[in-house]
Design a protein around this motif. Structure first.
Motif, PDB file in Angstrom:
ATOM      1  N   GLY A   1       0.842  -1.190   0.000  1.00 42.13           N
ATOM      2  CA  GLY A   1       0.000   0.000   0.000  1.00 42.13           C
ATOM      3  C   GLY A   1       0.876   1.238   0.000  1.00 42.13           C
ATOM      4  N   THR A   2       0.295   2.377  -0.385  1.00 47.41           N
ATOM      5  CA  THR A   2       1.080   3.605  -0.455  1.00 47.41           C
ATOM      6  C   THR A   2       0.619   4.678   0.528  1.00 47.41           C
ATOM      7  N   GLU A   3      -0.573   4.524   1.106  1.00 46.08           N
ATOM      8  CA  GLU A   3      -1.021   5.499   2.099  1.00 46.08           C
ATOM      9  C   GLU A   3      -0.417   5.132   3.444  1.00 46.08           C
ATOM     10  N   ARG A   4      -0.121   6.146   4.211  1.00 45.58           N
ATOM     11  CA  ARG A   4       0.486   5.917   5.520  1.00 45.58           C
ATOM     12  C   ARG A   4      -0.569   6.054   6.616  1.00 45.58           C
ATOM     13  N   PRO A   5      -0.695   5.038   7.449  1.00 39.37           N
ATOM     14  CA  PRO A   5      -1.687   5.086   8.529  1.00 39.37           C
ATOM     15  C   PRO A   5      -1.473   6.259   9.493  1.00 39.37           C
TER      16      PRO A   5
ATOM     17  N   GLY B   1       1.009  10.544   7.173  1.00 39.10           N
ATOM     18  CA  GLY B   1       2.113  11.118   6.400  1.00 39.10           C
ATOM     19  C   GLY B   1       1.820  11.069   4.908  1.00 39.10           C
ATOM     20  N   PRO B   2       2.696  11.660   4.100  1.00 36.89           N
ATOM     21  CA  PRO B   2       2.469  11.680   2.651  1.00 36.89           C
ATOM     22  C   PRO B   2       2.529  10.268   2.062  1.00 36.89           C
ATOM     23  N   ASP B   3       1.737  10.058   1.003  1.00 37.91           N
ATOM     24  CA  ASP B   3       1.741   8.757   0.323  1.00 37.91           C
ATOM     25  C   ASP B   3       3.133   8.439  -0.211  1.00 37.91           C
ATOM     26  N   VAL B   4       3.431   7.148  -0.313  1.00 41.67           N
ATOM     27  CA  VAL B   4       4.680   6.697  -0.916  1.00 41.67           C
ATOM     28  C   VAL B   4       4.599   7.008  -2.408  1.00 41.67           C
ATOM     29  N   THR B   5       5.607   7.676  -2.939  1.00 46.45           N
ATOM     30  CA  THR B   5       5.618   8.062  -4.358  1.00 46.45           C
ATOM     31  C   THR B   5       6.190   6.934  -5.213  1.00 46.45           C
ATOM     32  N   ASP B   6       6.003   7.034  -6.523  1.00 46.72           N
ATOM     33  CA  ASP B   6       6.597   6.059  -7.452  1.00 46.72           C
ATOM     34  C   ASP B   6       8.115   6.023  -7.288  1.00 46.72           C
ATOM     35  N   ALA B   7       8.725   7.202  -7.202  1.00 44.01           N
ATOM     36  CA  ALA B   7      10.182   7.263  -7.062  1.00 44.01           C
ATOM     37  C   ALA B   7      10.635   6.588  -5.764  1.00 44.01           C
ATOM     38  N   GLN B   8       9.915   6.818  -4.677  1.00 44.41           N
ATOM     39  CA  GLN B   8      10.275   6.177  -3.407  1.00 44.41           C
ATOM     40  C   GLN B   8      10.129   4.667  -3.499  1.00 44.41           C
ATOM     41  N   PHE B   9       9.041   4.212  -4.138  1.00 44.02           N
ATOM     42  CA  PHE B   9       8.834   2.771  -4.237  1.00 44.02           C
ATOM     43  C   PHE B   9       9.925   2.124  -5.088  1.00 44.02           C
ATOM     44  N   MET B  10      10.261   2.744  -6.224  1.00 48.01           N
ATOM     45  CA  MET B  10      11.306   2.168  -7.089  1.00 48.01           C
ATOM     46  C   MET B  10      12.662   2.184  -6.387  1.00 48.01           C
ATOM     47  N   ALA B  11      12.937   3.224  -5.600  1.00 50.53           N
ATOM     48  CA  ALA B  11      14.183   3.253  -4.828  1.00 50.53           C
ATOM     49  C   ALA B  11      14.176   2.129  -3.781  1.00 50.53           C
TER      50      ALA B  11
ATOM     51  N   ILE C   1     -13.423   1.051   5.576  1.00 50.83           N
ATOM     52  CA  ILE C   1     -12.910   0.615   4.274  1.00 50.83           C
ATOM     53  C   ILE C   1     -11.867   1.625   3.822  1.00 50.83           C
ATOM     54  N   GLU C   2     -10.676   1.151   3.585  1.00 54.24           N
ATOM     55  CA  GLU C   2      -9.570   1.987   3.124  1.00 54.24           C
ATOM     56  C   GLU C   2      -9.299   1.668   1.658  1.00 54.24           C
ATOM     57  N   ARG C   3      -9.118   2.696   0.851  1.00 54.50           N
ATOM     58  CA  ARG C   3      -8.775   2.533  -0.571  1.00 54.50           C
ATOM     59  C   ARG C   3      -7.470   3.271  -0.816  1.00 54.50           C
ATOM     60  N   GLU C   4      -6.598   2.639  -1.588  1.00 53.90           N
ATOM     61  CA  GLU C   4      -5.313   3.278  -1.831  1.00 53.90           C
ATOM     62  C   GLU C   4      -4.660   2.771  -3.109  1.00 53.90           C
ATOM     63  N   ARG C   5      -3.764   3.601  -3.634  1.00 48.09           N
ATOM     64  CA  ARG C   5      -2.908   3.192  -4.741  1.00 48.09           C
ATOM     65  C   ARG C   5      -1.958   2.150  -4.177  1.00 48.09           C
ATOM     66  N   SER C   6      -1.638   1.138  -4.971  1.00 46.94           N
ATOM     67  CA  SER C   6      -0.796   0.063  -4.454  1.00 46.94           C
ATOM     68  C   SER C   6       0.098  -0.497  -5.549  1.00 46.94           C
ATOM     69  N   TYR C   7       0.997  -1.357  -5.132  1.00 44.86           N
ATOM     70  CA  TYR C   7       1.890  -2.072  -6.040  1.00 44.86           C
ATOM     71  C   TYR C   7       1.805  -3.557  -5.727  1.00 44.86           C
ATOM     72  N   GLU C   8       1.848  -4.361  -6.785  1.00 43.94           N
ATOM     73  CA  GLU C   8       1.963  -5.808  -6.639  1.00 43.94           C
ATOM     74  C   GLU C   8       3.334  -6.189  -7.186  1.00 43.94           C
TER      75      GLU C   8
ATOM     76  N   SER D   1       9.998   1.339   6.843  1.00 45.13           N
ATOM     77  CA  SER D   1      10.362   2.524   6.064  1.00 45.13           C
ATOM     78  C   SER D   1       9.195   3.473   5.841  1.00 45.13           C
ATOM     79  N   TYR D   2       7.992   2.918   5.653  1.00 47.49           N
ATOM     80  CA  TYR D   2       6.852   3.749   5.273  1.00 47.49           C
ATOM     81  C   TYR D   2       5.692   3.637   6.268  1.00 47.49           C
ATOM     82  N   THR D   3       6.001   3.271   7.506  1.00 46.71           N
ATOM     83  CA  THR D   3       5.025   3.153   8.603  1.00 46.71           C
ATOM     84  C   THR D   3       3.715   2.511   8.148  1.00 46.71           C
ATOM     85  N   GLN D   4       3.844   1.333   7.554  1.00 44.85           N
ATOM     86  CA  GLN D   4       2.680   0.586   7.092  1.00 44.85           C
ATOM     87  C   GLN D   4       2.220  -0.393   8.164  1.00 44.85           C
ATOM     88  N   ASP D   5       0.941  -0.773   8.099  1.00 41.83           N
ATOM     89  CA  ASP D   5       0.437  -1.813   9.001  1.00 41.83           C
ATOM     90  C   ASP D   5       0.989  -3.170   8.600  1.00 41.83           C
TER      91      ASP D   5
END
Length: 167
Positions: free
Chosen positions: A69-73, A76-86, A116-123, A150-154
């Protein structure tokens, strides 16, 4: 193949995410297979998905899918594409240099409060020889733990399936 042992019980939201992912996969399979199977109804011919004489091809592999997931519980700001690729470059590629697949998506799940939480995500899809599974499982768990920290995810959901692969 035995499933990997986790050192701590899965939070409720991870179980729900995993269930949702499994239900979604089942719906996708039914959506594709049902019209094919139904096409043969009411006719004299039989419809089969694969010929009975098809030889099994490929070597035994494990397919692991990780859902990020990219939203932070914590708000904080969502994880960006650049952050995810890094993150992939730093934490995934060293353990899986032969290749991987990343798909962007949208996900939803019910959090521990019942919302119900909806978010941009990566598989992230990883394929590796079944004979390497016991060595790869700890590497995959380290990837999941690193993303959560790194991204304070659940959590990061994980699905493992035996498969055959031919390259």
């Amino acid at each position: 193949m035995p499933s990997p042992k986790l050192s701590r019980p899965l939070p409720r939201s991870v179980k729900q995410r995993t269930l949702l992912a499994g239900v979604g996969a089942a719906i996708a399979v039914l959506a594709v297979a049902a019209p094919t199977a139904q096409a043969g109804l009411g006719t004299d011919r039989t419809v089969s998905i694969a010929p009975a004489t098809t030889a099994v091809r490929g070597e035994r592999y494990v397919e692991t899918r990780l859902f990020f997931g990219t939203e932070r519980p914590d708000g904080g700001p969502d994880v960006t594409d650049a952050q995810f690729m890094a993150f992939v470059d730093r934490h995934v590629t060293p353990g899986f240099p032969d290749g991987l697949t990343i798909q962007e998506g949208r996900g939803q799940w019910r959090d521990s409060r019942g919302a119900i939480e909806r978010e941009r995500s990566y598989e992230l899809i990883l394929l590796y020889p079944a004979s390497e599974a016991s060595r790869r499982f700890p590497v995959i768990e380290a990837i999941r733990d690193a993303y959560v920290r790194s991204y304070t995810q659940d959590s990061v959901a994980r699905l493992d399936e035996p498969t055959l692969a031919d390259f």
